[in-house]
Structures are given as C-alpha cells and as structure tokens.
Motif scaffolding. Structure first.
Motif, short mmCIF file in Angstrom:
data_model
loop_
_atom_site.label_atom_id
_atom_site.label_comp_id
_atom_site.label_asym_id
_atom_site.label_seq_id
_atom_site.Cartn_x
_atom_site.Cartn_y
_atom_site.Cartn_z
N ILE A 1 0.84 -1.21 0.00
CA ILE A 1 0.00 0.00 0.00
C ILE A 1 0.87 1.26 0.00
O ILE A 1 0.63 2.20 -0.76
N TRP A 2 1.92 1.26 0.83
CA TRP A 2 2.82 2.41 0.89
C TRP A 2 3.51 2.64 -0.45
O TRP A 2 3.59 3.76 -0.95
N LEU A 3 3.99 1.54 -1.07
CA LEU A 3 4.68 1.68 -2.36
C LEU A 3 3.75 2.19 -3.46
O LEU A 3 4.14 3.04 -4.27
N VAL A 4 2.52 1.69 -3.50
CA VAL A 4 1.56 2.17 -4.50
C VAL A 4 1.29 3.66 -4.29
O VAL A 4 1.29 4.44 -5.24
N ASN A 5 1.10 4.07 -3.03
CA ASN A 5 0.88 5.49 -2.75
C ASN A 5 2.08 6.34 -3.13
O ASN A 5 1.92 7.44 -3.69
#
Length: 99
Positions: A80-84
C-alpha cells in the motif's frame, strides 16, 4: 561509526526495543542505510510478534522508494505504501492504464 562497531553495539541483549528504535532513527537521519538494515534485523529477531489473524504470520518488511526507506510490520502495508508513493511520483499512472 563503522558497520562492524554498530552491529556489535546493537547486538547487545541489554538494549531495549526503544533504544534499538532510536539507533535505527539516528542511522536513518544520517542516511546510513546499512546501519538501518542491521537495526531492523535485530528488532525483528528480538521483538517481532507473530500475528494469528487469518491463520498466517505477518512478515516485517523494509521498503525503499526513491531513497526513502520505511519499515512495516507486514507485506500488505509495504504494498500500500509503495503504491501510494508511486502514484504520488507519477500521478497519471493509474489513469493511463484505465483507458
């Protein structure tokens, strides 16, 4: 401080979780990524907690995006952090493939 000395000091079993987290934060502020990795590895080995949710274990993970390093308690949180991070870097990435 060189990595060998840092490893020796951070491996001391007398260090608390908070002390190791402080050492990790100091290393990160000085952009000593190898030191950060060592501290995170020791934190995982000594203080990781197994999650019984969904019958599986959470895997503590370190992520790096464009020089920014972050530590997460699970692979899902990293994803989730990487996508954001990626969407913030290239705002049109999702709309390009939606068409």
């Amino acid at each position: 401080m060189d990595i060998e000395r840092f490893s020796k000091i951070s491996s001391d079993p007398k260090l608390t979780r908070e002390q190791l987290k402080t050492m990790r934060a100091n290393a990160l502020s000085k952009n000593k990524l190898e030191h950060v990795r060592v501290a995170e590895e020791i934190l995982r080995e000594r203080f990781s907690e197994k999650s019984q949710k969904h019958g599986g274990d959470r895997t503590p993970t370190t992520a790096v995006f464009r020089g920014q390093t972050a530590f997460f308690e699970s692979g899902k949180e990293v994803y989730i952090w990487l996508v954001n991070q990626f969407c913030g870097y290239r705002k049109s990435v999702l709309s390009e493939y939606d068409q």
